[in-house]
Design a protein around this motif. Structure first.
Motif, PDB file in Angstrom:
ATOM      1  N   ILE A   1       0.713  -1.304  -0.073  1.00  0.00           N
ATOM      2  CA  ILE A   1      -0.005  -0.029   0.126  1.00  0.00           C
ATOM      3  C   ILE A   1       0.686   1.295  -0.108  1.00  0.00           C
ATOM      4  O   ILE A   1       0.472   2.316  -0.434  1.00  0.00           O
ATOM      5  CB  ILE A   1      -1.134   0.014   1.199  1.00  0.00           C
ATOM      6  CG1 ILE A   1      -1.788  -1.270   0.775  1.00  0.00           C
ATOM      7  CG2 ILE A   1      -1.674   1.218   1.264  1.00  0.00           C
ATOM      8  CD1 ILE A   1      -3.051  -1.441   2.427  1.00  0.00           C
ATOM      9  N   MET A   2       2.064   1.265   0.684  1.00  0.00           N
ATOM     10  CA  MET A   2       2.793   2.264   0.783  1.00  0.00           C
ATOM     11  C   MET A   2       3.159   3.293  -0.618  1.00  0.00           C
ATOM     12  O   MET A   2       2.880   4.516  -0.566  1.00  0.00           O
ATOM     13  CB  MET A   2       4.173   1.876   1.593  1.00  0.00           C
ATOM     14  CG  MET A   2       5.244   3.211   1.426  1.00  0.00           C
ATOM     15  SD  MET A   2       6.815   2.614   1.647  1.00  0.00           S
ATOM     16  CE  MET A   2       7.194   1.604   0.097  1.00  0.00           C
ATOM     17  N   PRO A   3       3.654   2.598  -1.578  1.00  0.00           N
ATOM     18  CA  PRO A   3       3.817   3.463  -2.901  1.00  0.00           C
ATOM     19  C   PRO A   3       2.533   3.878  -3.348  1.00  0.00           C
ATOM     20  O   PRO A   3       2.424   4.985  -4.073  1.00  0.00           O
ATOM     21  CB  PRO A   3       4.249   2.462  -3.887  1.00  0.00           C
ATOM     22  CG  PRO A   3       4.185   1.139  -3.192  1.00  0.00           C
ATOM     23  CD  PRO A   3       4.057   1.216  -1.933  1.00  0.00           C
ATOM     24  N   LEU A   4       1.438   3.172  -3.231  1.00  0.00           N
ATOM     25  CA  LEU A   4      -0.137   3.775  -3.498  1.00  0.00           C
ATOM     26  C   LEU A   4      -0.346   5.039  -2.756  1.00  0.00           C
ATOM     27  O   LEU A   4      -0.834   6.000  -3.323  1.00  0.00           O
ATOM     28  CB  LEU A   4      -1.140   2.715  -2.963  1.00  0.00           C
ATOM     29  CG  LEU A   4      -2.599   3.187  -3.364  1.00  0.00           C
ATOM     30  CD1 LEU A   4      -2.893   3.525  -4.724  1.00  0.00           C
ATOM     31  CD2 LEU A   4      -3.586   2.040  -2.984  1.00  0.00           C
ATOM     32  N   LEU A   5       0.332   5.329  -1.514  1.00  0.00           N
ATOM     33  CA  LEU A   5      -0.291   6.376  -0.814  1.00  0.00           C
ATOM     34  C   LEU A   5       0.558   7.574  -0.921  1.00  0.00           C
ATOM     35  O   LEU A   5       0.217   8.739  -1.400  1.00  0.00           O
ATOM     36  CB  LEU A   5       0.234   6.233   0.901  1.00  0.00           C
ATOM     37  CG  LEU A   5      -0.409   5.247   1.355  1.00  0.00           C
ATOM     38  CD1 LEU A   5      -0.115   4.838   2.787  1.00  0.00           C
ATOM     39  CD2 LEU A   5      -2.115   5.866   1.716  1.00  0.00           C
ATOM     40  N   PHE A   6       1.931   7.406  -1.649  1.00  0.00           N
ATOM     41  CA  PHE A   6       2.839   8.279  -2.308  1.00  0.00           C
ATOM     42  C   PHE A   6       2.367   8.740  -3.737  1.00  0.00           C
ATOM     43  O   PHE A   6       2.205  10.063  -3.875  1.00  0.00           O
ATOM     44  CB  PHE A   6       4.360   7.817  -2.627  1.00  0.00           C
ATOM     45  CG  PHE A   6       4.962   7.948  -1.347  1.00  0.00           C
ATOM     46  CD1 PHE A   6       5.600   9.056  -0.976  1.00  0.00           C
ATOM     47  CD2 PHE A   6       5.247   6.987  -0.527  1.00  0.00           C
ATOM     48  CE1 PHE A   6       6.497   9.262   0.029  1.00  0.00           C
ATOM     49  CE2 PHE A   6       6.179   6.909   0.655  1.00  0.00           C
ATOM     50  CZ  PHE A   6       6.741   8.159   0.997  1.00  0.00           C
ATOM     51  N   SER A   7       1.635   7.567  -4.530  1.00  0.00           N
ATOM     52  CA  SER A   7       1.305   8.124  -5.957  1.00  0.00           C
ATOM     53  C   SER A   7      -0.132   8.899  -5.621  1.00  0.00           C
ATOM     54  O   SER A   7      -0.342   9.656  -6.669  1.00  0.00           O
ATOM     55  CB  SER A   7       1.045   7.186  -6.682  1.00  0.00           C
ATOM     56  OG  SER A   7       0.254   5.942  -6.073  1.00  0.00           O
ATOM     57  N   SER A   8      -0.669   8.775  -4.539  1.00  0.00           N
ATOM     58  CA  SER A   8      -2.276   9.372  -4.429  1.00  0.00           C
ATOM     59  C   SER A   8      -1.938  10.954  -4.682  1.00  0.00           C
ATOM     60  O   SER A   8      -2.827  11.689  -4.900  1.00  0.00           O
ATOM     61  CB  SER A   8      -2.813   9.075  -3.326  1.00  0.00           C
ATOM     62  OG  SER A   8      -2.197   9.629  -2.159  1.00  0.00           O
ATOM     63  N   ASN A   9      -0.873  11.560  -4.165  1.00  0.00           N
ATOM     64  CA  ASN A   9      -0.540  12.960  -4.179  1.00  0.00           C
ATOM     65  C   ASN A   9      -0.785  13.554  -5.627  1.00  0.00           C
ATOM     66  O   ASN A   9      -1.309  14.665  -5.798  1.00  0.00           O
ATOM     67  CB  ASN A   9       0.849  13.211  -3.701  1.00  0.00           C
ATOM     68  CG  ASN A   9       1.193  14.748  -3.603  1.00  0.00           C
ATOM     69  OD1 ASN A   9       0.463  15.612  -3.150  1.00  0.00           O
ATOM     70  ND2 ASN A   9       2.342  15.276  -4.256  1.00  0.00           N
ATOM     71  N   LEU A  10      -0.222  12.688  -6.599  1.00  0.00           N
ATOM     72  CA  LEU A  10      -0.193  13.138  -8.060  1.00  0.00           C
ATOM     73  C   LEU A  10      -1.619  12.971  -8.566  1.00  0.00           C
ATOM     74  O   LEU A  10      -2.079  14.238  -9.299  1.00  0.00           O
ATOM     75  CB  LEU A  10       0.539  12.337  -8.752  1.00  0.00           C
ATOM     76  CG  LEU A  10       2.233  12.556  -8.476  1.00  0.00           C
ATOM     77  CD1 LEU A  10       3.020  11.378  -9.374  1.00  0.00           C
ATOM     78  CD2 LEU A  10       2.672  13.806  -8.583  1.00  0.00           C
ATOM     79  N   VAL A  11      -2.241  12.119  -8.027  1.00  0.00           N
ATOM     80  CA  VAL A  11      -3.713  11.998  -8.690  1.00  0.00           C
ATOM     81  C   VAL A  11      -4.703  13.270  -7.758  1.00  0.00           C
ATOM     82  O   VAL A  11      -5.340  13.810  -8.561  1.00  0.00           O
ATOM     83  CB  VAL A  11      -4.246  10.883  -8.231  1.00  0.00           C
ATOM     84  CG1 VAL A  11      -5.824  10.656  -8.747  1.00  0.00           C
ATOM     85  CG2 VAL A  11      -3.453   9.610  -8.750  1.00  0.00           C
ATOM     86  N   LEU A  12      -4.614  13.240  -6.645  1.00  0.00           N
ATOM     87  CA  LEU A  12      -5.316  14.361  -5.979  1.00  0.00           C
ATOM     88  C   LEU A  12      -4.864  15.742  -6.410  1.00  0.00           C
ATOM     89  O   LEU A  12      -5.804  16.648  -6.450  1.00  0.00           O
ATOM     90  CB  LEU A  12      -5.324  14.146  -4.450  1.00  0.00           C
ATOM     91  CG  LEU A  12      -5.601  12.889  -3.740  1.00  0.00           C
ATOM     92  CD1 LEU A  12      -5.151  12.535  -2.244  1.00  0.00           C
ATOM     93  CD2 LEU A  12      -7.287  13.165  -3.858  1.00  0.00           C
ATOM     94  N   GLY A  13      -3.620  16.075  -6.521  1.00  0.00           N
ATOM     95  CA  GLY A  13      -3.366  17.419  -6.962  1.00  0.00           C
ATOM     96  C   GLY A  13      -3.719  17.592  -8.412  1.00  0.00           C
ATOM     97  O   GLY A  13      -4.119  18.776  -8.390  1.00  0.00           O
ATOM     98  N   ARG A  14      -3.656  16.824  -9.307  1.00  0.00           N
ATOM     99  CA  ARG A  14      -4.343  16.796 -10.408  1.00  0.00           C
ATOM    100  C   ARG A  14      -5.833  17.170 -10.578  1.00  0.00           C
ATOM    101  O   ARG A  14      -6.452  17.906 -11.205  1.00  0.00           O
ATOM    102  CB  ARG A  14      -3.963  15.515 -11.447  1.00  0.00           C
ATOM    103  CG  ARG A  14      -4.486  15.719 -12.788  1.00  0.00           C
ATOM    104  CD  ARG A  14      -4.052  16.761 -13.659  1.00  0.00           C
ATOM    105  NE  ARG A  14      -4.398  16.705 -15.074  1.00  0.00           N
ATOM    106  CZ  ARG A  14      -4.313  17.556 -15.750  1.00  0.00           C
ATOM    107  NH1 ARG A  14      -3.530  18.476 -15.785  1.00  0.00           N
ATOM    108  NH2 ARG A  14      -4.922  17.424 -17.240  1.00  0.00           N
ATOM    109  N   ALA A  15      -6.333  16.382  -9.593  1.00  0.00           N
ATOM    110  CA  ALA A  15      -7.975  16.374  -9.608  1.00  0.00           C
ATOM    111  C   ALA A  15      -8.275  17.892  -8.866  1.00  0.00           C
ATOM    112  O   ALA A  15      -9.368  18.411  -9.491  1.00  0.00           O
ATOM    113  CB  ALA A  15      -8.583  15.438  -8.766  1.00  0.00           C
TER     114      ALA A  15
END
Length: 320
Positions: free
Chosen positions: A29-43
């Motif tokens: 799950i850890m890299p998923l949490l890191f990558s969520s920043n790019l998705v939320l930031g884009r959203a």
């Protein structure tokens, strides 16, 4: 090599840590949490201004971390004035450039591009350590560095290298590449011995706080110029999600994984960041992958693995 006795093999097995299903789940799950920043930031691009978002992210994180970190700092006091310049520099690199500038870039490029380009920060760390610490590079690492950066060029120029001669490329991609370099520099500076006296959680709190301090003037200027401030439940829920998932939970889970599995296995798990990032972008942001994305993935990921895995293998060999 001398044969290992049965008694020693038994002792080694007994000394090996017993990892639970929860430990392995956290590693995944850890890299998923890191990558969520790019998705939320884009959203939220276009809804919340980038520098304001970055400031609120790290100011909120500092408030959450304060009750946990301040008692530890009181128990183990350090000369913070002597480290103030370095801490502010880390806040500028890790939370300023890799915060506000990344959100600016996400308004101009896709999450898929950002996730793939950001993957090269591991090989950029190798280059910086070679330049500043004289850490030797083997031929595998050099080949991996070349392969990964070739993949980045495929992504930046959308597979059309004629754009290179015309010097035409997406500004957002260039900013993401610069942010990855900033994070690589942040990682190298973080290894300085002057920070060893501070615990992991207090150090993270201090860097986050310095990041909020650095971002505060930029946020104030942005608010004064644009004359907008986040409003509405959706905007504040997005900000709260960015504070919790890609900030607090991602960094804390990374620290837990390093403690349980060691830096080598944890670093290998981070190879999943671009896969998660691209997957989330396709599912939640309806981004479409082009041929150059697949070519970039086929070059970047093997390059990063080749450059970093050979180094980790050599370190493990030395520690035996």
């Amino acid at each position: 090599m001398y044969p290992v006795s049965a008694q020693r093999r038994k002792a080694n097995r007994m000394n090996q840590p017993n990892h639970t299903v929860r430990d392995y789940a956290l590693l995944v799950i850890m890299p998923l949490l890191f990558s969520s920043n790019l998705v939320l930031g884009r959203a939220v691009a276009g809804t919340v201004e980038p520098w304001t978002l970055a400031f609120l992210r790290w100011f909120g994180s500092a408030l959450i971390l304060a009750p946990l970190a301040l008692p530890l700092l009181r128990k183990n006091p350090v000369n913070l004035l002597a480290l103030a310049r370095e801490l502010l520099l880390l806040g500028f690199l890790g939370m300023g450039i890799c915060g506000g500038l990344v959100y600016v870039a996400l308004g101009m490029t896709t999450t898929s591009n950002a996730a793939l380009i950001y993957t090269t920060l591991t090989v950029q760390i190798l280059i910086l350590e070679r330049l500043f610490r004289k850490v030797p590079l083997g031929w595998r690492q050099i080949a991996g560095i070349g392969l990964s950066f070739l993949g980045v060029m495929v992504i930046v120029f959308r597979g059309d290298f004629d754009q290179l001669t015309r010097f035409r490329f997406n500004s957002g991609d260039a900013l993401i590449l610069f942010a990855a370099f900033s994070w690589a520099l942040y990682s190298v500076i973080l290894k300085r011995k002057s920070f060893e006296a501070i615990g992991t959680l207090p150090l993270f709190f201090l860097i986050v706080s310095c990041g909020a301090i650095v971002l505060f003037p930029a946020a104030i200027i942005e608010i004064a110029i644009v004359r907008t401030f986040p409003h509405g439940a959706q905007a504040w829920l997005s900000i709260a999600a960015i504070i919790v998932f890609p900030s607090i939970l991602s960094f804390s889970s990374y620290q837990i994984c390093v403690r349980k599995f060691g830096p080598s296995i944890t670093g290998i798990a981070m190879y999943g960041l671009p896969i998660y990032g691209v997957g989330l972008a396709v599912v939640f942001l309806s981004e479409r992958l082009a041929l150059f994305h697949f070519v970039g993935i086929a070059l970047v990921l093997p390059g990063v693995v080749l450059a970093t895995f050979s180094r980790r293998s050599r370190h493990r060999g030395k520690n035996r």
